[in-house]
Design a protein around this motif. Structure first.
Motif, PDB file in Angstrom:
ATOM      1  N   LYS A 115       0.930  -1.211   0.113  1.00  0.00           N
ATOM      2  CA  LYS A 115       0.477  -0.340   0.364  1.00  0.00           C
ATOM      3  C   LYS A 115       0.859   0.915   0.331  1.00  0.00           C
ATOM      4  O   LYS A 115       0.284   2.337  -0.645  1.00  0.00           O
ATOM      5  N   LYS A 157      -1.638   1.923   9.102  1.00  0.00           N
ATOM      6  CA  LYS A 157      -2.081   0.747   8.271  1.00  0.00           C
ATOM      7  C   LYS A 157      -1.031  -0.243   8.183  1.00  0.00           C
ATOM      8  O   LYS A 157       0.028   0.337   7.859  1.00  0.00           O
ATOM      9  N   GLY A 162      -4.291  -6.397   4.397  1.00  0.00           N
ATOM     10  CA  GLY A 162      -5.799  -7.148   3.342  1.00  0.00           C
ATOM     11  C   GLY A 162      -7.193  -7.278   4.124  1.00  0.00           C
ATOM     12  O   GLY A 162      -7.095  -8.247   5.638  1.00  0.00           O
ATOM     13  N   GLY A 163      -7.760  -7.152   3.856  1.00  0.00           N
ATOM     14  CA  GLY A 163      -9.040  -8.141   3.890  1.00  0.00           C
ATOM     15  C   GLY A 163      -9.482  -7.480   5.833  1.00  0.00           C
ATOM     16  O   GLY A 163     -10.617  -7.418   6.174  1.00  0.00           O
ATOM     17  N   GLY A 164      -9.000  -5.831   5.312  1.00  0.00           N
ATOM     18  CA  GLY A 164      -9.645  -4.959   6.757  1.00  0.00           C
ATOM     19  C   GLY A 164      -8.674  -5.355   8.207  1.00  0.00           C
ATOM     20  O   GLY A 164      -9.121  -4.672   9.237  1.00  0.00           O
ATOM     21  N   GLU A 199      -2.325   7.447   7.414  1.00  0.00           N
ATOM     22  CA  GLU A 199      -2.870   8.411   6.725  1.00  0.00           C
ATOM     23  C   GLU A 199      -4.373   9.324   7.380  1.00  0.00           C
ATOM     24  O   GLU A 199      -4.286   8.687   8.193  1.00  0.00           O
ATOM     25  N   LYS A 200      -4.536   9.929   6.820  1.00  0.00           N
ATOM     26  CA  LYS A 200      -6.013  11.341   7.356  1.00  0.00           C
ATOM     27  C   LYS A 200      -6.933   9.744   7.355  1.00  0.00           C
ATOM     28  O   LYS A 200      -6.890   9.618   6.752  1.00  0.00           O
ATOM     29  N   LEU A 202     -10.962   9.697   6.765  1.00  0.00           N
ATOM     30  CA  LEU A 202     -12.263  10.164   6.669  1.00  0.00           C
ATOM     31  C   LEU A 202     -13.208   9.804   7.159  1.00  0.00           C
ATOM     32  O   LEU A 202     -13.576   8.523   7.332  1.00  0.00           O
ATOM     33  N   ASN A 234     -15.688  -4.035   6.735  1.00  0.00           N
ATOM     34  CA  ASN A 234     -15.012  -3.659   5.624  1.00  0.00           C
ATOM     35  C   ASN A 234     -15.189  -5.122   5.281  1.00  0.00           C
ATOM     36  O   ASN A 234     -14.899  -5.123   4.158  1.00  0.00           O
ATOM     37  N   GLU A 287      -6.674   1.866  -2.121  1.00  0.00           N
ATOM     38  CA  GLU A 287      -6.052   0.683  -2.954  1.00  0.00           C
ATOM     39  C   GLU A 287      -5.741  -0.014  -3.931  1.00  0.00           C
ATOM     40  O   GLU A 287      -7.693  -0.056  -4.516  1.00  0.00           O
TER      41      GLU A 287
HETATM   42  P1  ADP Z   1      -7.792  -3.630   3.191  1.00  0.00           P
HETATM   43  O1  ADP Z   1      -6.650  -4.060   2.308  1.00  0.00           O
HETATM   44  O2  ADP Z   1      -7.701  -4.592   4.098  1.00  0.00           O
HETATM   45  O3  ADP Z   1      -9.135  -3.689   2.372  1.00  0.00           O
HETATM   46  P2  ADP Z   1      -8.526  -0.762   2.511  1.00  0.00           P
HETATM   47  O4  ADP Z   1      -7.136   0.700   3.113  1.00  0.00           O
HETATM   48  O5  ADP Z   1      -8.812  -0.899   1.251  1.00  0.00           O
HETATM   49  O6  ADP Z   1      -7.637  -2.132   3.622  1.00  0.00           O
HETATM   50  O7  ADP Z   1      -9.201  -0.693   4.071  1.00  0.00           O
HETATM   51  C1  ADP Z   1     -10.248  -1.171   3.867  1.00  0.00           C
HETATM   52  C2  ADP Z   1     -11.199  -0.455   4.674  1.00  0.00           C
HETATM   53  O8  ADP Z   1     -11.062   0.293   5.659  1.00  0.00           O
HETATM   54  C3  ADP Z   1     -12.090   0.810   4.192  1.00  0.00           C
HETATM   55  O9  ADP Z   1     -12.947   0.492   3.100  1.00  0.00           O
HETATM   56  C4  ADP Z   1     -12.473   2.023   4.245  1.00  0.00           C
HETATM   57  O10 ADP Z   1     -13.612   1.644   5.505  1.00  0.00           O
HETATM   58  C5  ADP Z   1     -11.549   1.704   5.971  1.00  0.00           C
HETATM   59  N1  ADP Z   1     -10.295   3.139   5.623  1.00  0.00           N
HETATM   60  C6  ADP Z   1      -9.078   2.576   5.167  1.00  0.00           C
HETATM   61  N2  ADP Z   1      -8.731   3.818   5.145  1.00  0.00           N
HETATM   62  C7  ADP Z   1      -8.923   4.556   5.966  1.00  0.00           C
HETATM   63  C8  ADP Z   1      -9.054   5.717   5.388  1.00  0.00           C
HETATM   64  N3  ADP Z   1      -7.986   6.805   5.297  1.00  0.00           N
HETATM   65  N4  ADP Z   1     -10.015   6.886   5.932  1.00  0.00           N
HETATM   66  C9  ADP Z   1     -11.055   6.151   6.090  1.00  0.00           C
HETATM   67  N5  ADP Z   1     -11.477   5.071   6.460  1.00  0.00           N
HETATM   68  C10 ADP Z   1     -10.577   4.455   5.729  1.00  0.00           C
END
Ligand code: ADP
Length: 449
Positions: A115, A157, A162-164, A199-200, A202, A234, A287
């Motif tokens: 990532k 993160k 992966g997988g939240g 990261e920030k 949201l 997620n 991602e």
């Molecule tokens: P994974 O690969 O584990 O699925 P992601 O980076 O896709 O990880 O993030 C999974 C979930 O986490 C997103 O769908 C969102 O709900 C939350 N998330 C990730 N990054 C952010 C962020 N910067 N702000 C708010 N929610 C986030």
């Protein structure tokens, strides 16, 4: 015509087998012991056993899959989604065995699977991106500095997550050091790599993603967008296309960013670029998923593009079948039919499907890995079918989806359907103006359930 081994099971294997039949390719299924009579095993032109009953011994075993490919004289491998679909080693091993990998190169999978690297690529092409630190964090002090500069909340993160999993939201500076430590520890435990970034965060964003096809030589095209905000921990439950309530400029921005990110890595095949959209209009790249997604049929419904057939065309002919983003026709909704009990915290409910009544009618598509009398296996994913419904507009699509979902009868395992029906009939979902965000099911719906 290339002979295609499908390194997967369930509904996605069936989906790919159908595409093989329609494009004149021979389909070769693989199956774990308990899948010997499964739908994908029976529908394929040929089937090869993967001895064993666990995922690790079968659909996750590179050695077993390559042995099956050799034994069956396969020319190409389609990984589906899940299992080894985003595993760069498998992609490389398939290529080294002289076979065609239906997906992006191992190098692309590796670059986008990290990532931090993916964020850097997104930044380079000017994609919308929340402030963040684009390198692995050296210590908790960096997290505190970042929070001081950009404000709270922030999210830590795992770079290889992966997988939240492996994510920590920090709302109070006093928690930063502990959050960094636990994120690093969890990342190491879950993914074997401790690197984390920040990261920030949201608040209450929508999840919008863009379907991409790339020719492997820098040409990419956005096939359309999807909204997948209806999630629980997620895990997506309902997806739709096109994403409702997206302004023309926002849509253009996301499509072009997705194309540019993929073009920067000479992306080959089908992929998905995920973004988050906050209520204030802030957008951020999340991602890239380097495979076909569960929810690809909603894009197929509104674009008229057969994404699996396009994957074959790119893999075998090196060509893109479309030059520009098609104008979406109508609206499509997908319901994931998982054997999980929403009344018991979505506990998986594997078991025999005693009877199954499948819905029909205009615009209804049923993608399943099981038939009446089959078993939802405990060792594998609880998703056993998908209901995809298309209509001329969103209101009609919702009405048709409700009719179809109510016609669908599954006796045997409990399914997520009661929860899905609650979402579909909730004014917050029905009114695209209000819209639901990724936390909505957990914060608003589940307490009522
Ligand atoms: P994974 O690969 O584990 O699925 P992601 O980076 O896709 O990880 O993030 C999974 C979930 O986490 C997103 O769908 C969102 O709900 C939350 N998330 C990730 N990054 C952010 C962020 N910067 N702000 C708010 N929610 C986030």
């Amino acid at each position: 015509m290339p002979r295609i081994l499908i390194a997967n099971r369930g509904e996605i294997a069936v989906r790919i087998i159908r595409a093989c039949a329609q494009t004149g390719h021979t389909s070769i299924a693989v199956y774990a012991d308990q899948d010997i009579e499964a739908m994908h095993t029976q529908l394929a032109d040929e089937a090869h056993a993967l001895p064993g009953t666990s995922a690790a011994d079968t659909y996750l075993s590179i050695d077993a899959l390559l042995a099956a490919a050799r034994a069956s004289d396969a020319d190409a491998v389609h990984p589906g989604y899940g299992f080894l679909s985003e595993n760069a080693e498998f992609a490389a091993a398939v290529k080294d065995a002289g076979l065609i990998w239906i997906g992006p190169t191992a190098t692309t999978i590796r670059a986008l699977g990290d990532k931090v690297t993916a964020r850097r690529i997104a930044e380079k092409v000017g994609a919308p991106l929340a402030p963040g630190i684009d390198r692995p964090l050296a210590g908790a002090a960096e997290v505190e500095e970042f929070a001081a500069a950009h404000g709270l909340p922030i999210i830590i993160k795992a770079a290889h997550g992966g997988g939240g999993r492996g994510m920590k939201i920090v709302r109070d500076l006093a928690e930063a050091a502990e959050a960094f430590d636990s994120a690093t520890r969890e990342a190491l435990e879950a993914f074997g790599r401790p690197e984390c970034f920040v990261e920030k965060y949201l608040e209450r964003p929508r999840h919008v993603e863009v379907q991409i096809l790339g020719d492997g030589h820098g040409r990419t095209v956005a096939v359309g967008d999807r909204d997948c905000s209806a999630q629980r921990r997620n895990q997506k439950l309902i997806e739709e296309a096109p994403a409702p309530n997206l302004g023309h400029d926002q849509r253009e921005r996301l499509h072009r960013a997705a194309e540019d990110i993929c073009a920067a890595v000479d992306y080959r095949g089908a992929g998905t670029v995920e973004f988050l959209l906050a209520a204030d209009g802030t957008m951020t790249f999340l991602e890239v998923n380097t495979r076909l997604q569960v929810e690809h049929p909603v894009t197929e419904a509104v674009s008229g593009v057969d994404l699996v057939a396009e994957q074959f065309r790119i893999a075998f002919d090196g060509e893109l079948g479309l030059a520009a983003t098609p104008e979406p026709r109508g609206h499509a909704i997908e319901l994931r039919i998982n054997a999980e009990d929403p009344g018991r915290g979505f506990l998986p409910t594997p078991g025999r499907i005693e009877a199954l009544t499948v819905p029909g009618g205009p615009g209804v598509r049923w993608d399943a890995g099981v038939r009446s009398g089959d078993t939802v296996q405990a060792a594998f994913d609880s998703l056993f079918a998908k209901l995809i419904v298309h209509g001329p507009d969103r209101a009609t699509a919702i009405a048709r989806t409700l009719t179809a979902a109510r016609e669908l009868q599954v006796s045997g395992p409990a399914t997520v359907l009661p929860c899905t029906l609650e979402i579909l009939t909730d004014p917050a979902f029905a009114s695209a103006d209000l819209g639901i965000h990724t936390q909505w099911i957990e914060s608003e719906l589940m307490p009522r359930f």
